[in-house]
Design a protein around this motif. Structure first.
Motif, mmCIF file in Angstrom:
data_model
loop_
_atom_site.group_PDB
_atom_site.id
_atom_site.type_symbol
_atom_site.label_atom_id
_atom_site.label_comp_id
_atom_site.label_asym_id
_atom_site.label_seq_id
_atom_site.Cartn_x
_atom_site.Cartn_y
_atom_site.Cartn_z
ATOM 1 N N VAL A 178 -33.025 -28.413 25.666
ATOM 2 C CA VAL A 178 -32.825 -27.167 24.942
ATOM 3 C C VAL A 178 -31.728 -26.364 25.637
ATOM 4 C CG1 VAL A 178 -33.932 -24.966 24.356
ATOM 5 C CG2 VAL A 178 -35.216 -27.096 24.148
ATOM 6 N N ASP A 179 -30.863 -25.740 24.860
ATOM 7 C CA ASP A 179 -29.842 -24.851 25.409
ATOM 8 C C ASP A 179 -30.513 -23.517 25.737
ATOM 9 O OD1 ASP A 179 -27.688 -23.257 26.051
ATOM 10 O OD2 ASP A 179 -26.791 -23.308 24.039
ATOM 11 N N GLU A 181 -29.599 -20.862 27.239
ATOM 12 C CA GLU A 181 -28.802 -19.645 26.979
ATOM 13 C C GLU A 181 -28.981 -19.152 25.542
ATOM 14 O OE1 GLU A 181 -27.073 -17.580 28.826
ATOM 15 O OE2 GLU A 181 -27.186 -18.718 30.690
ATOM 16 N N ARG A 182 -29.236 -20.060 24.645
ATOM 17 C CA ARG A 182 -29.415 -19.702 23.230
ATOM 18 C C ARG A 182 -30.717 -18.937 23.020
ATOM 19 N NH1 ARG A 182 -30.709 -23.924 18.566
ATOM 20 N NH2 ARG A 182 -31.066 -22.432 16.913
ATOM 21 N N PHE A 183 -31.739 -19.221 23.835
ATOM 22 C CA PHE A 183 -33.064 -18.660 23.616
ATOM 23 C C PHE A 183 -33.468 -17.597 24.629
ATOM 24 C CE2 PHE A 183 -33.043 -22.887 21.734
ATOM 25 C CZ PHE A 183 -33.477 -22.593 20.446
ATOM 26 N N SER A 185 -32.492 -14.152 26.426
ATOM 27 C CA SER A 185 -31.572 -13.013 26.409
ATOM 28 C C SER A 185 -32.026 -12.001 27.471
ATOM 29 C CB SER A 185 -31.555 -12.352 25.022
ATOM 30 O OG SER A 185 -32.828 -11.902 24.665
#
Length: 188
Positions: A178-179, A181-183, A185
């Motif tokens: 899983v990326d 950084e995408r999830f 914040s």
């Protein structure tokens, strides 16, 4: 932590994957007990323990298949195919949320605890060398399936962990990472 590091745990969790096909091997009831006890340590607001797990082996899986057919109201080849779905694994673990009226802990949070138990249990089973997949779907809401499991009015079936041995050809597979950084914040 018996020589294991946090990095070891991250690697083992990251290696988790679902196994849609498993061998007929399965952990015994006694082998499940410490895993269920450990999974029960999930965060649980007010320590309600709003969950239970039902072991299905042998004929119980056949009865589950029959309740799928009754729910779907199909016949012939379609019924046979549907009835055979619970036979894909020698062991199914039904995950049940047991909702208790509580002013501090709403129903959704109690369902989340049961879901957390299921997920941790799947991680523990995987780490112990078993193949696991969590199957859900409309059958979890079926009256025939609920009756077959003996569920009370305050109980919800969240799905089944299908558990079995890992086929040799499946041992090398992996899930895509899983990326993060995408999830993840940051709130300033």
């Amino acid at each position: 932590m018996s020589g294991r590091t946090a990095g070891d745990l991250v690697e083992r969790v990251a290696a988790r994957r679902s196994f849609s096909r498993v061998t007929p091997a399965a952990p015994s009831h006694d082998e499940l007990l410490p895993l269920v006890a450990a999974a029960g340590r999930v965060a649980d607001h007010s320590a309600l323990h709003p969950w239970r797990i039902i072991e299905l082996r042998g004929d119980a899986r056949v009865r589950l298949g029959k309740s799928f057919v009754k729910d779907a109201q199909v016949a012939g080849e379609a019924a046979d195919k549907l009835a055979s779905k619970p036979l894909r694994s020698a062991l199914l673990l039904a995950i049940v949320s047991v909702r208790t009226k509580n002013e501090k802990v709403p129903g959704w949070e109690q369902d989340a605890v049961a879901s957390g138990v299921a997920h941790i249990l799947s991680l523990l089973l995987h780490d112990a060398g078993w193949g696991v997949i969590w199957r859900t779907g409309h059958h979890t809401r079926s009256k025939a399936v609920h009756r077959m499991h003996g569920l009370a009015k305050n109980e919800r079936l969240l799905g089944w962990l299908y558990v079995g041995g890992v086929p040799d050809e499946s041992r090398e597979g992996h899930r895509k990472s899983v990326d993060a950084e995408r999830f993840l914040s940051v709130l300033d």
